[in-house]
Motif scaffolding. Sequence first.
Motif, PDB file in Angstrom:
ATOM      1  N   ASN A 328       0.824  -1.207   0.000  1.00 29.37           N
ATOM      2  CA  ASN A 328       0.000   0.000   0.000  1.00 29.37           C
ATOM      3  C   ASN A 328       0.857   1.255   0.000  1.00 29.37           C
ATOM      4  O   ASN A 328       0.628   2.183  -0.774  1.00 29.37           O
ATOM      5  N   PHE A 332       1.224   3.941  -2.951  1.00 31.57           N
ATOM      6  CA  PHE A 332       0.819   5.328  -2.721  1.00 31.57           C
ATOM      7  C   PHE A 332       1.884   6.298  -3.231  1.00 31.57           C
ATOM      8  O   PHE A 332       1.580   7.263  -3.926  1.00 31.57           O
ATOM      9  N   TYR A 337      -3.078   4.797  -7.389  1.00 27.88           N
ATOM     10  CA  TYR A 337      -4.218   4.783  -6.483  1.00 27.88           C
ATOM     11  C   TYR A 337      -5.137   3.587  -6.720  1.00 27.88           C
ATOM     12  O   TYR A 337      -5.811   3.121  -5.798  1.00 27.88           O
ATOM     13  N   VAL A 340      -3.767   0.855  -4.680  1.00 32.87           N
ATOM     14  CA  VAL A 340      -4.075   1.086  -3.268  1.00 32.87           C
ATOM     15  C   VAL A 340      -5.505   0.634  -2.968  1.00 32.87           C
ATOM     16  O   VAL A 340      -5.766  -0.057  -1.978  1.00 32.87           O
ATOM     17  N   HIS A 344      -6.737  -2.648  -0.575  1.00 37.16           N
ATOM     18  CA  HIS A 344      -7.661  -2.532   0.558  1.00 37.16           C
ATOM     19  C   HIS A 344      -8.787  -3.574   0.448  1.00 37.16           C
ATOM     20  O   HIS A 344      -9.196  -4.167   1.446  1.00 37.16           O
ATOM     21  N   ILE A 363      -9.641   8.077  -3.016  1.00 40.56           N
ATOM     22  CA  ILE A 363      -8.248   8.096  -2.546  1.00 40.56           C
ATOM     23  C   ILE A 363      -7.452   9.163  -3.291  1.00 40.56           C
ATOM     24  O   ILE A 363      -6.676   9.914  -2.692  1.00 40.56           O
ATOM     25  N   CYS A 367      -5.496  12.249  -1.492  1.00 36.20           N
ATOM     26  CA  CYS A 367      -4.046  12.098  -1.406  1.00 36.20           C
ATOM     27  C   CYS A 367      -3.250  12.897  -2.432  1.00 36.20           C
ATOM     28  O   CYS A 367      -2.082  13.221  -2.174  1.00 36.20           O
ATOM     29  N   LEU A 387      -5.488   7.698   4.455  1.00 37.57           N
ATOM     30  CA  LEU A 387      -5.960   6.491   3.774  1.00 37.57           C
ATOM     31  C   LEU A 387      -7.051   5.797   4.581  1.00 37.57           C
ATOM     32  O   LEU A 387      -8.079   5.390   4.045  1.00 37.57           O
TER      33      LEU A 387
END
Length: 535
Positions: A328, A332, A337, A340, A344, A363, A367, A387
């Motif tokens: 992750n 990032f 993304y 990421v 998850h 995200i 971010c 996150l």
Amino acid sequence: MKLLALRRLLRILRVIIRHQLDDLLFSLPLPFWARLLRHALPWRWLPRRQPTLSRGARLRLSLQELGPIFIKFGQILSTRRDLLPADIADELAHLQDRVPPFDPAKALALIESQLGAKVEQVFARFDGQPLASASVAQVHAAQLKSGEEVVVKVIRPGLKPIIEQDIAWLFMIARLAEKASADARRLRPIEVVSDYEKTIYDELDLLREAANASQLRRNFEGSPLLYVPQVYWDLCRPKVLVMERIYGVQVTDLVTLADQRTDMKLLAERGVEIFFTQVFRDSFFHADMHPGNIFVSTRTPWNPQYIAIDCGIVGSLTPEDQDYLARNVMAFFKRDYRKVAQLHIDSGWVPKDTKVNEFEAAIRTVCEPIFDKPLKDISFGQVLMRLFQTAQRFNMEVQPQLVLLQKTLLNIEGLGRQLYPDLDLWSTALPFLERWMRERHSPKTVLQNLQSQVEQVPHLANMTRDLLERYSQPHSHNQAAPALKTEDRGVLRLLGAGLLVGAAVLLSGSPDWVNLSTWPAWLMGVAGLYLVVRR
């Protein structure tokens, strides 16, 4: 007990009224019946002054006034930045880990009761004046008969009945808050109190802390990075802990560190390295790394070494969480993304039916602005917090191990930048993560994993034999054989995986895979594949 509980409740109410904490509750969007209750409270009929302090400061002062148990609750609550508004979390973080010491005579009596001997029989010297006093224990200096300087940590007497009463009232308040407000339900107060209950009872058992300290010491035996004091197990009891006395500079004493010409850049970078070593190499990390628990050795300031104490709270990650977390973070910083988001979902941190595209967009929105800053100015801890906060909008379940990790990382990062403001945490962390990922997927590690799987084959064979015997029992012509249960399917899949691993090991040892002599390995592999993929 009921009278004591009632007196405790009256004291809690008195503090709530004095600091106007009921205003915090009634400022939330409440149902109709709860808004009516506000007018039924007698103390609200009197004129009330406008509070001069912020809501966070009033909450902090209330917890301080209510005593050690509530102070500890506030300290733990301050780490749940994933649940609390920032202004309240910042105020609660100011709670000091020092409270007035209790009577040394009581400490002496408890130590003698636990050890079953007079202090003079065990120690050559025992200092009645405590070195430090915290919310659940205090520490006295002493010297063993053999000459070693030690500290004796002793639990405050009479804490358990108070804890039981306070926990009961905290649960009641949490349940009322959840029923009264949707905002309160989002903060999950019952879960927060449950976490606190487990933590506080764990801290009351000093044998648990001793075991944690011994494990951490063993993990860093001979390391120039971290020193953990020795535990004297013969003198440890559930309410008494005896360990080596350490001499060092408190990590926030920047003046003394500068006077002894400590390499501050190396000190800050080593703090980061210690954190990642504990999390990824050992999966066992000190989760209470506030400045009061961290010292710096005075022996070699040009090659600084940390000293850690108070191992009452530790955290760990599963190999799956370790892998997902590392991937992750790396995804990032590559601005991938979508990866990421997918990680998850794959990890189970968010529901499987989450739409990847929507999650990826959320995200990115949160971010992407971070990358307007130089890498050295990006807060690693804030990245994780962003996150997790974004994931919560997609019904991410709270992961206690990740909350502990985030709290510890925020502590380490803040401390590192206090020591060396130009600390680039990412340039320190990236080589470690990349090296760890390479080692995790190296041939040696893969072979070790294969070996551990092969060791399970005899156990799987016994389970499979029992399973086959059960399903081979004769059934009447009108009665079909019972369907495989979920756990039985799992056993067969595990057997299949074991057969595949065994086949791979046999074939890897053969110079020529395509050979008649290797037919048993190929047969084993085919059988294993069938058991894995069959429904």
